[in-house]
Design an enzyme around this catalytic site. Sequence first.
Site, PDB file in Angstrom:
ATOM      1  N   ASP A   1       0.768   5.202 113.905  1.00 14.99           N
ATOM      2  CA  ASP A   1       0.686   4.508 112.628  1.00 14.99           C
ATOM      3  C   ASP A   1       0.982   3.031 112.828  1.00 14.99           C
ATOM      4  OD1 ASP A   1       0.310   4.251 109.914  1.00 14.99           O
ATOM      5  OD2 ASP A   1       1.825   5.718 109.356  1.00 14.99           O
ATOM      6  N   GLY A   2       0.433   2.204 111.964  1.00 14.77           N
ATOM      7  CA  GLY A   2       0.754   0.789 111.983  1.00 14.77           C
ATOM      8  C   GLY A   2       2.010   0.504 111.178  1.00 14.77           C
TER       9      GLY A   2
ATOM     10  N   ASP B   1       4.248  -3.029 108.969  1.00 13.96           N
ATOM     11  CA  ASP B   1       4.298  -4.443 108.575  1.00 13.96           C
ATOM     12  C   ASP B   1       5.272  -5.225 109.450  1.00 13.96           C
ATOM     13  OD1 ASP B   1       2.500  -4.110 106.393  1.00 13.96           O
ATOM     14  OD2 ASP B   1       4.128  -3.253 105.224  1.00 13.96           O
TER      15      ASP B   1
ATOM     16  N   GLY C   1       0.278  -0.675 102.358  1.00 13.96           N
ATOM     17  CA  GLY C   1      -0.720   0.347 102.056  1.00 13.96           C
ATOM     18  C   GLY C   1      -0.391   1.212 100.858  1.00 13.96           C
TER      19      GLY C   1
ATOM     20  N   GLU D   1       2.835   9.095 104.588  1.00 15.09           N
ATOM     21  CA  GLU D   1       3.031   8.743 105.996  1.00 15.09           C
ATOM     22  C   GLU D   1       4.310   9.374 106.540  1.00 15.09           C
ATOM     23  OE1 GLU D   1       0.843   4.415 106.381  1.00 15.09           O
ATOM     24  OE2 GLU D   1       2.801   4.504 105.416  1.00 15.09           O
TER      25      GLU D   1
ATOM     26  N   LYS E   1       5.193  -8.849 114.982  1.00 15.02           N
ATOM     27  CA  LYS E   1       5.859  -7.985 114.000  1.00 15.02           C
ATOM     28  C   LYS E   1       7.214  -7.482 114.483  1.00 15.02           C
ATOM     29  CE  LYS E   1       1.545  -6.397 111.911  1.00 15.02           C
ATOM     30  NZ  LYS E   1       0.711  -5.235 111.541  1.00 15.02           N
TER      31      LYS E   1
END
Length: 230
Positions: A75-76, A78, A91, A97, A115
């Site tokens: 998963d990404g 922020d 998102g 998630e 990040k």
Amino acid sequence: MKRACAKKAFEWIRDNMAIGLGGGEAVAFLIEELAKSKKRVTAVSPSGDTLELCKKSGIPTVPLSCAGSLELAFDGCDTLDRKLNALKSRGGIHTREKLVAAMAKEYILLADESKLTESLTFCVPVAVEALRPAKTFVTKQLEAMGAAVYLRKGSGKAGCVRSDDGNDLLDAVFPEKTDPEELSGRLDGIAGIVGHSLFCKIADGAIVAKADGTVEVIRRERRGTRRQGR
């Protein structure tokens, strides 16, 4: 850098795995890598965009409601720190998630070095998913904790943005030097909050790509029990 993350993540995926795929560009690049390969995988995702991309790429998917366990999930995020605390706010699918994270034996974040910080900074709001009847109560609780709270609005859409499950999304702006573990515990204790975008003690690792072309892998120390969280 996001493509470099995806290439490293691809190396961890074995044939016939059931994997979780979140949202973001790094995950999109990972899907591209899978589509080019001969690896056979089944994907589960909390993201409608990711599911559509899997479909277009010929990757079989299973609905989230039918999934029980996963070998890996990527998963990404922020922003994240070296303790693997992270914010995943933009998102608005953080509750789903976290469900995918709980299903996975290993939940891995993908990020570029911009990040990553030593300690988590609240440079983006904490997204809070609240039951619709609880919106006012939750807002007051968050304000009492020192947050500036905004009902999330969408461009080209009248009214507030709601989650895929029909709940209100609030953006809570906390001071940048807030303690993430303390805040996560306090948010978990507020009635009416379905989920929030602060991920503490949830990720098992992170793949961080750097501008010089190298990739750093950060791992959480294993303590014998599987982490869970909201």
